[in-house]
Design an enzyme around this catalytic site. Structure first.
Site, PDB file in Angstrom:
ATOM      1  N   GLU A  53      70.711   5.561   2.067  1.00 40.75           N
ATOM      2  CA  GLU A  53      70.542   6.080   3.432  1.00 40.75           C
ATOM      3  C   GLU A  53      70.109   7.544   3.385  1.00 40.75           C
ATOM      4  O   GLU A  53      69.205   7.973   4.102  1.00 40.75           O
ATOM      5  CB  GLU A  53      71.866   5.994   4.214  1.00 40.75           C
ATOM      6  CG  GLU A  53      72.519   4.616   4.251  1.00 40.75           C
ATOM      7  CD  GLU A  53      73.494   4.364   3.098  1.00 40.75           C
ATOM      8  OE1 GLU A  53      73.135   4.627   1.928  1.00 40.75           O
ATOM      9  OE2 GLU A  53      74.614   3.896   3.374  1.00 40.75           O
ATOM     10  N   CYS A  86      77.495   9.145   3.946  1.00 39.14           N
ATOM     11  CA  CYS A  86      76.229   8.775   4.596  1.00 39.14           C
ATOM     12  C   CYS A  86      76.440   8.593   6.096  1.00 39.14           C
ATOM     13  O   CYS A  86      75.550   8.892   6.891  1.00 39.14           O
ATOM     14  CB  CYS A  86      75.678   7.486   3.997  1.00 39.14           C
ATOM     15  SG  CYS A  86      75.184   7.691   2.282  1.00 39.14           S
ATOM     16  N   ASP A 202      69.290 -16.375 -36.711  1.00 38.18           N
ATOM     17  CA  ASP A 202      67.990 -15.964 -36.149  1.00 38.18           C
ATOM     18  C   ASP A 202      67.588 -14.521 -36.421  1.00 38.18           C
ATOM     19  O   ASP A 202      66.444 -14.161 -36.171  1.00 38.18           O
ATOM     20  CB  ASP A 202      68.024 -16.120 -34.614  1.00 38.18           C
ATOM     21  CG  ASP A 202      68.114 -17.570 -34.182  1.00 38.18           C
ATOM     22  OD1 ASP A 202      67.865 -18.440 -35.025  1.00 38.18           O
ATOM     23  OD2 ASP A 202      68.430 -17.806 -33.002  1.00 38.18           O
ATOM     24  N   GLY A 280      75.140 -19.080 -29.262  1.00 40.01           N
ATOM     25  CA  GLY A 280      74.950 -20.495 -29.551  1.00 40.01           C
ATOM     26  C   GLY A 280      75.914 -21.372 -28.771  1.00 40.01           C
ATOM     27  O   GLY A 280      76.712 -20.894 -27.954  1.00 40.01           O
ATOM     28  N   LEU A 283      80.014 -20.610 -28.863  1.00 40.30           N
ATOM     29  CA  LEU A 283      80.489 -19.495 -28.040  1.00 40.30           C
ATOM     30  C   LEU A 283      80.242 -19.795 -26.558  1.00 40.30           C
ATOM     31  O   LEU A 283      81.102 -19.548 -25.714  1.00 40.30           O
ATOM     32  CB  LEU A 283      79.800 -18.190 -28.486  1.00 40.30           C
ATOM     33  CG  LEU A 283      80.340 -16.849 -27.994  1.00 40.30           C
ATOM     34  CD1 LEU A 283      79.769 -16.399 -26.688  1.00 40.30           C
ATOM     35  CD2 LEU A 283      81.861 -16.769 -27.956  1.00 40.30           C
ATOM     36  N   ASN A 284      79.068 -20.359 -26.254  1.00 39.89           N
ATOM     37  CA  ASN A 284      78.780 -20.709 -24.851  1.00 39.89           C
ATOM     38  C   ASN A 284      79.884 -21.603 -24.285  1.00 39.89           C
ATOM     39  O   ASN A 284      80.327 -21.422 -23.155  1.00 39.89           O
ATOM     40  CB  ASN A 284      77.449 -21.456 -24.733  1.00 39.89           C
ATOM     41  CG  ASN A 284      76.252 -20.549 -24.898  1.00 39.89           C
ATOM     42  OD1 ASN A 284      76.405 -19.323 -24.992  1.00 39.89           O
ATOM     43  ND2 ASN A 284      75.068 -21.135 -24.940  1.00 39.89           N
TER      44      ASN A 284
HETATM   45  C1  AOF Z   1      75.883   4.028  -4.061  1.00 42.12           C
HETATM   46  N1  AOF Z   1      74.647   4.002  -3.520  1.00 42.12           N
HETATM   47  O1  AOF Z   1      73.253   3.752  -1.805  1.00 42.12           O
HETATM   48  C2  AOF Z   1      75.544   3.435  -1.431  1.00 42.12           C
HETATM   49  C3  AOF Z   1      76.854   3.435  -1.984  1.00 42.12           C
HETATM   50  O2  AOF Z   1      80.128   7.269  -6.680  1.00 42.12           O
HETATM   51  P1  AOF Z   1      79.637   7.664  -5.323  1.00 42.12           P
HETATM   52  O3  AOF Z   1      80.244   8.890  -4.789  1.00 42.12           O
HETATM   53  O4  AOF Z   1      78.121   7.730  -5.303  1.00 42.12           O
HETATM   54  O5  AOF Z   1      80.061   6.521  -4.309  1.00 42.12           O
HETATM   55  C4  AOF Z   1      79.859   5.214  -4.627  1.00 42.12           C
HETATM   56  C5  AOF Z   1      80.329   4.307  -3.519  1.00 42.12           C
HETATM   57  O6  AOF Z   1      79.584   4.544  -2.333  1.00 42.12           O
HETATM   58  C6  AOF Z   1      80.094   2.849  -3.846  1.00 42.12           C
HETATM   59  O7  AOF Z   1      81.184   2.287  -4.520  1.00 42.12           O
HETATM   60  C7  AOF Z   1      79.931   2.221  -2.473  1.00 42.12           C
HETATM   61  O8  AOF Z   1      81.197   1.925  -1.938  1.00 42.12           O
HETATM   62  C8  AOF Z   1      79.355   3.336  -1.596  1.00 42.12           C
HETATM   63  N2  AOF Z   1      77.945   3.139  -1.232  1.00 42.12           N
HETATM   64  N3  AOF Z   1      76.965   3.742  -3.311  1.00 42.12           N
HETATM   65  O9  AOF Z   1      76.024   4.330  -5.254  1.00 42.12           O
HETATM   66  C9  AOF Z   1      74.417   3.730  -2.233  1.00 42.12           C
HETATM   67  N4  AOF Z   1      75.333   3.158  -0.128  1.00 42.12           N
HETATM   68 ZN    ZN Z   2      76.723   6.681   1.044  1.00 42.47          ZN
END
Ligand code: AOF
Ligand code: ZN
Length: 347
Positions: A53, A86, A202, A280, A283-284
């Site tokens: 945003e 934001c 591999d 392989g 593990l899968n």
């Molecule tokens: C993001 N990118 O565009 C939006 C997020 O670690 P911060 O301070 O950047 O905050 C991360 C948190 O912000 C994330 O866990 C989520 O809840 C919110 N939104 N985060 O990295 C973005 N819109």
């Molecule tokens: Zn934000």
């Protein structure tokens, strides 16, 4: 007004940063002016950078967003993190309507962002393309709600579900196009995970920034291709040390094998939020119960070899009702192969 197409655009913008934002979500944003003309777009480019945003709003300098609409796939944040909230910037810039794909699952944001916008008199439209928005951030959602690593698995088989012939030759079942797609898939995940058996059979490179290797008895040669680049986490039964650029991690055994529950938890604690398993059949099979998503390439070939390995090889089963069940969500073609994407049901 229908916002589906604009939300789809947010998702596409967000996807440009696949592999770059962990542990944070993928977020894209579109801004319309008062008349509904698109005036800006933005996305969260990488971990620590501006949120989507803010990225979109900071491109506007003349107030043309005033009384406009902001579309974003995740609820705008309300907290002071690496950047101020934001929601505050949206309010400051005089946006009149905010269209959201899904509520944030981060407990410090959940619903607070929406509440803040509404309290400021902004119209909020929620849950537009909610399922698509949730699919986009499936890793973030699992990490936040369960505190667990997201496990994806990639396999490539013949039509009869085999990953190798009886002498173990398996390297190139699928075509070049399918292998290019595998590189894109790998990039979505924080680490790849493979085993000593695959390395010994591999000698693959599996180019990636982080690699988890399961080698109980440390049988692999540290000169093998896979060790040549990336951060290496070598889970084994005896050594616990950092040497020669390799993190040796001593791992408890469960039924004589390295304990996968321990490994996945340890990976999460080390900051690895998502893993792509490329190994392989044994593990899968073992890791299937921890797996959130499967990418299954199928090449139009039949080996017919009754001793060759199946892609999930872990038990004898008599009753079809005891099978694991999945929902196929996508089918793509990479001529001449196909890719099925599927999820376990009721997980
Ligand atoms: C993001 N990118 O565009 C939006 C997020 O670690 P911060 O301070 O950047 O905050 C991360 C948190 O912000 C994330 O866990 C989520 O809840 C919110 N939104 N985060 O990295 C973005 N819109
Ligand atoms: Zn934000």
């Amino acid at each position: 007004m229908q916002y589906n197409l604009l939300m789809q655009k947010c998702i596409e913008l967000a996807r440009q940063a696949e592999g770059m934002t962990s542990p944070n979500p993928l977020v894209g944003c579109v801004i319309l002016d008062k008349e509904g003309n698109e005036i800006s777009t933005g996305y969260h480019h990488k971990y620590g950078d501006n949120h989507a945003e803010r990225d979109a709003l900071l491109k506007l300098h003349n107030g043309e967003e005033k009384e406009g609409t902001l579309i974003v796939n995740l609820e705008p944040c309300s907290h002071y993190g690496k950047t101020p909230p934001c929601a505050d910037l949206i309010i400051e810039r005089g946006i009149r309507r905010v269209v959201i794909g899904m509520q944030d699952v981060n407990p410090i944001v959940a619903k607070n962002g929406i509440r803040k916008l509404k309290n400021a008199g902004i119209e909020v439209i929620e849950n537009v393309l909610e399922n698509e928005c949730k699919a986009l951030n499936e890793i973030f959602i699992k990490n936040m709600t369960k505190n667990e690593v997201f496990v994806a698995l990639k396999t490539a088989t013949t039509l009869d579900g085999k990953i190798a012939t009886s002498n173990g030759s398996s390297k190139w079942i699928t075509s070049d196009k399918a292998r290019d797609e595998v590189k894109k898939i790998r990039n979505r995940y924080d680490a790849i995970l493979t085993t000593s058996s695959t390395i010994l059979a591999d000698n693959p490179t599996m180019a990636h920034r982080k690699k988890i290797i399961l080698d109980r008895e440390l049988k692999t040669n540290l000169e093998a291709q896979i060790y040549k680049e990336g951060e290496i986490y070598l889970f084994n039964a005896t050594l616990d040390m950092f040497e020669g650029g390799i993190n040796f991690i001593k791992t408890p055994l469960k039924n004589e094998k390295l304990d996968l529950g321990f490994i996945l938890k340890k990976a999460f604690d080390l900051g690895i939020k998502s893993i792509l398993v490329e190994a392989g059949g044994h593990l899968n099979g073992e890791i299937l119960k921890y797996t959130d998503k499967i990418y299954h390439f199928i090449a139009p070939k039949i080996t017919g070899d009754n001793s060759s390995l199946s892609c999930f090889n872990f038990r004898k089963i008599d009753n079809i009702n005891d099978s694991y069940n999945f929902k196929i969500t996508q089918i793509d073609t990479f001529e001449p192969d196909i890719l099925l994407t599927y999820y376990p049901i009721s997980k």
